[in-house]
Structure formats: structure tokens, C-alpha cells
Design a protein around this motif. Structure first.
Motif, PDB file in Angstrom:
ATOM      1  N   ARG A  80       0.814  -1.215   0.000  1.00 13.31           N
ATOM      2  CA  ARG A  80       0.000   0.000   0.000  1.00 13.31           C
ATOM      3  C   ARG A  80       0.850   1.269   0.000  1.00 13.31           C
ATOM      4  O   ARG A  80       0.433   2.296  -0.533  1.00 13.31           O
ATOM      5  CB  ARG A  80      -0.942   0.001   1.210  1.00 13.31           C
ATOM      6  N   GLY A  81       2.049   1.202   0.578  1.00 14.12           N
ATOM      7  CA  GLY A  81       2.926   2.377   0.551  1.00 14.12           C
ATOM      8  C   GLY A  81       3.327   2.744  -0.863  1.00 14.12           C
ATOM      9  O   GLY A  81       3.369   3.930  -1.219  1.00 14.12           O
ATOM     10  N   HIS A  82       3.620   1.747  -1.690  1.00  9.36           N
ATOM     11  CA  HIS A  82       3.972   2.004  -3.083  1.00  9.36           C
ATOM     12  C   HIS A  82       2.761   2.530  -3.853  1.00  9.36           C
ATOM     13  O   HIS A  82       2.880   3.430  -4.687  1.00  9.36           O
ATOM     14  CB  HIS A  82       4.502   0.736  -3.740  1.00  9.36           C
ATOM     15  N   ALA A  83       1.585   1.972  -3.572  1.00 11.44           N
ATOM     16  CA  ALA A  83       0.370   2.469  -4.221  1.00 11.44           C
ATOM     17  C   ALA A  83       0.135   3.932  -3.858  1.00 11.44           C
ATOM     18  O   ALA A  83      -0.223   4.756  -4.720  1.00 11.44           O
ATOM     19  CB  ALA A  83      -0.825   1.621  -3.793  1.00 11.44           C
ATOM     20  N   LEU A  84       0.335   4.254  -2.604  1.00  7.30           N
ATOM     21  CA  LEU A  84       0.182   5.632  -2.143  1.00  7.30           C
ATOM     22  C   LEU A  84       1.107   6.572  -2.905  1.00  7.30           C
ATOM     23  O   LEU A  84       0.697   7.665  -3.338  1.00  7.30           O
ATOM     24  CB  LEU A  84       0.469   5.686  -0.639  1.00  7.30           C
ATOM     25  N   LEU A  85       2.360   6.160  -3.095  1.00  2.38           N
ATOM     26  CA  LEU A  85       3.318   7.008  -3.818  1.00  2.38           C
ATOM     27  C   LEU A  85       2.900   7.203  -5.262  1.00  2.38           C
ATOM     28  O   LEU A  85       3.035   8.297  -5.825  1.00  2.38           O
ATOM     29  CB  LEU A  85       4.726   6.415  -3.736  1.00  2.38           C
ATOM     30  N   HIS A  86       2.383   6.163  -5.898  1.00  2.00           N
ATOM     31  CA  HIS A  86       1.926   6.307  -7.274  1.00  2.00           C
ATOM     32  C   HIS A  86       0.758   7.290  -7.361  1.00  2.00           C
ATOM     33  O   HIS A  86       0.711   8.137  -8.267  1.00  2.00           O
ATOM     34  CB  HIS A  86       1.523   4.950  -7.849  1.00  2.00           C
ATOM     35  N   LEU A  87      -0.160   7.205  -6.429  1.00  2.00           N
ATOM     36  CA  LEU A  87      -1.309   8.106  -6.451  1.00  2.00           C
ATOM     37  C   LEU A  87      -0.901   9.537  -6.130  1.00  2.00           C
ATOM     38  O   LEU A  87      -1.355  10.486  -6.774  1.00  2.00           O
ATOM     39  CB  LEU A  87      -2.370   7.608  -5.466  1.00  2.00           C
ATOM     40  N   TRP A  88      -0.053   9.716  -5.134  1.00  2.48           N
ATOM     41  CA  TRP A  88       0.458  11.054  -4.814  1.00  2.48           C
ATOM     42  C   TRP A  88       1.205  11.645  -5.998  1.00  2.48           C
ATOM     43  O   TRP A  88       1.045  12.819  -6.345  1.00  2.48           O
ATOM     44  CB  TRP A  88       1.403  10.981  -3.617  1.00  2.48           C
ATOM     45  N   THR A  89       2.064  10.827  -6.609  1.00  2.00           N
ATOM     46  CA  THR A  89       2.877  11.319  -7.716  1.00  2.00           C
ATOM     47  C   THR A  89       2.007  11.767  -8.878  1.00  2.00           C
ATOM     48  O   THR A  89       2.222  12.845  -9.462  1.00  2.00           O
ATOM     49  CB  THR A  89       3.859  10.225  -8.177  1.00  2.00           C
ATOM     50  N   ALA A  90       1.024  10.965  -9.224  1.00  5.54           N
ATOM     51  CA  ALA A  90       0.139  11.312 -10.336  1.00  5.54           C
ATOM     52  C   ALA A  90      -0.651  12.577 -10.044  1.00  5.54           C
ATOM     53  O   ALA A  90      -0.932  13.371 -10.953  1.00  5.54           O
ATOM     54  CB  ALA A  90      -0.808  10.161 -10.621  1.00  5.54           C
ATOM     55  N   ALA A  91      -0.984  12.792  -8.774  1.00  3.01           N
ATOM     56  CA  ALA A  91      -1.823  13.935  -8.407  1.00  3.01           C
ATOM     57  C   ALA A  91      -1.029  15.219  -8.210  1.00  3.01           C
ATOM     58  O   ALA A  91      -1.547  16.319  -8.460  1.00  3.01           O
ATOM     59  CB  ALA A  91      -2.587  13.618  -7.119  1.00  3.01           C
TER      60      ALA A  91
END
Length: 295
Positions: free
Chosen positions: A280-291
Motif C-alpha cells: 500500500r505504501g507504493h500504491a500511495l506514492l503512485h497516487l500522490w505522484t500522479a496527483a
């Protein structure tokens, strides 16, 4: 006079998504303690012999397979270890990417930014204190508060006019007291008291860096953070992600995350993220990065 500089080319495990990392570093650069220009990031790194100024060159291409490190020659070996952990150069995101790519929301993000890594902490004290200063404010405001803290309580690494300033030690902030922290930074009295309580705990033996990578010790450290006044799950989980190295740390109440998920409530965001475990930490980074961290 500064110590003689050393140079070392650091290999990266796999490909590094350099462009979002450069954007992250530039956006988080702490005034007085860090500088970022054209892919070169300069900052202070603590060592056993004291703080030193270092630079890392990530180049200008979208991805890269090596990073060039400059640091005082005598500290080069120690600094390399810190930099490798900080930038995740030894991490292998391939397993996380394969797992997360099964989700239709995350699949295009993973495909667009292969090699994205979770930026870690150079020093647990610094990241934990800055996380408290960043509670419920914008990143720009958090940087302003952090820069004021550095200016008031930090120590210049050298006497050179362009010298960067080392982030204040926990003991310095603990000795300063909450009122001095409030006056220097401009944060609320409650926030200053939280910073002071955190600094006192860190100065008194709460070693976040030593707990990193050890699930049992990391869990105990997170529990101690939550016991401090003014520290809730968002702060504890952010520290778990950046400092304690918990790859499954997740912040369901984070506003940017919830917007990226279409306006879900924290409870709904937590449920939506269940299939992403244990990444979930990696998923969080992908979502933050895209946003936030892409054009």
C-alpha cells in the motif's frame, strides 16, 4: 576551508524513475538546509563525525540507472549508505509493480512510471519533526515552517557564505521549549507543543532510525508516536512510510489520496486499498505522484 570533495557513481538496482523523484525532492527542499537545481540536489547529511554537505546528481532524463554522489572524501562511505537508503537505490520495485498493476486504477500509473520508489528519510528526527509541522497545512507552508525552524535552531555546516544549515538536533529543540519553537516558526501553540513533545521523546531515547526495517521495533516506535499529544494516525503512518520503512504503511485520511480516489471517505479509502496489501505504501506514492508531482 571545506574538506576535499569525493565523487562516487552509485549504481541503481533496476531502473529509477528519476523525473518524479526530482520533482519530489524539489517540492520538499527545506529552505536553508537543501537546494535543488536541474536535477542536482544538495543537502546536509549527518555522519558520525558531524554533518556534511553532499550533492546527488540525478541527471535530466526521465529514468536513470546511476546517481552521482559528491561528499567530503573522508565521509564518502558513510554518506553513500545514507543516500542509497534515502533514494531507495537498492529497492526493487518490480514485485510491487507486478502486484499493483493488477488493479485497473493503478495499472496505468505503474506503466507510466516504472521504477518509482518511496523516498525515505535521511534522518528520522528531521522527517518526524517536519511531518508534525506539515499537519493540516500545504506543502509550501510546511516548508516555510521548517525553514524557520532551521534558521532559528540549526547550525551552519561551515563558515562559507553559501553553506547549508544542519537540521537542529532533537536535544536542541527539547531544550528550546515549546514557546521558543512557536515564536520562531509561527505555528500554533498546540503544534509547537507537539513538536516539543516529539523532540523530547526523540532526545530521550525514541530512536526511529534504529527501528527502521525491524517490524517489532517499528511497531513499538509507531505506538510511542501515537501516545504523544497532537500525533494521530496520519503523522504516525507517514513516519512509518518514510522513516520506519513500512512498505504497507497507508494514510487513508490523507486529503490528496482521497481526492485521487474520487472523494472517498477515510473508511472507504482504507477498504479500497485492501487488495494492494502488502504494497500500500507504493500504491500511495503512485497516487500522490500522479496527483501532485507530475506536470
Amino acid at each position: 576551508m571545506r574538506p576535499p570533495a569525493g565523487r562516487r557513481v552509485l549504481a541503481v538496482r533496476g531502473e529509477l524513475a528519476a523525473d518524479p523523484l526530482r520533482r519530489w525532492l524539489r517540492a520538499h527542499a527545506l529552505p536553508g538546509a537543501e537546494r535543488h537545481l536541474d536535477g542536482v540536489h544538495e543537502r546536509v547529511v549527518p555522519t558520525g563525525a558531524g554533518p556534511v554537505e553532499v550533492s546527488v546528481d540525478l541527471g535530466t532524463s526521465p529514468g536513470c540507472e546511476q546517481v552521482v554522489l559528491h561528499a567530503p572524501a573522508a565521509a564518502l562511505d558513510e554518506v553513500e549508505g545514507t543516500v542509497r537508503r534515502w533514494l531507495g537505490l537498492d529497492a526493487d520495485p518490480a514485485e510491487a509493480e507486478a502486484w499493483l498493476a493488477r488493479d485497473p486504477l493503478l495499472a496505468p500509473l505503474v506503466a507510466a512510471r516504472p521504477g518509482l520508489r518511496v523516498p525515505r528519510a535521511v534522518a528520522g528526527v528531521e522527517t518526524a519533526v517536519l511531518t508534525v509541522l506539515g499537519q493540516q497545512v500545504s506543502l509550501a507552508a510546511a516548508r516555510t515552517f521548517g525553514g524557520r525552524l532551521v534558521a532559528a535552531f540549526g547550525t551552519p555546516v561551515s563558515s562559507a557564505p553559501s553553506s547549508l544549515t544542519a537540521f537542529p538536533a532533537a536535544a536542541v529543540l527539547a531544550d528550546a521549549g515549546a514557546e521558543a519553537i512557536r515564536a520562531a516558526t509561527g505555528v500554533t501553540g498546540a503544534r509547537a507543543r507537539t513538536v516539543h513533545a516529539l523532540a523530547a521523546a526523540l532526545a530521550g531515547g525514541l530512536d526511529l532510525d534504529a527501528a527502521a526495517g525491524d517490524p517489532e521495533r517499528a511497531g513499538a516506535a509507531r505506538a510511542r508516536l501515537l501516545a504523544l499529544p497532537g500525533i494521530g494516525p496520519w503523522t504516525a503512518d507517514y513516519v512509518a512510510l518514510r522513516v520506519l520503512g513500512d512498505r504497507d504503511a497507508f494514510l487513508p485520511g490523507d486529503l490528496v489520496l482521497r481526492r485521487a480516489l474520487g472523494g472517498l471517505s477515510p473508511k472507504e479509502a482504507a477498504a479500497r486499498a485492501e487488495p494492494w496489501r502488502p504494497w500500500r505504501g507504493h500504491a500511495l506514492l503512485h497516487l500522490w505522484t500522479a496527483a501532485v508531482f507530475v506536470p
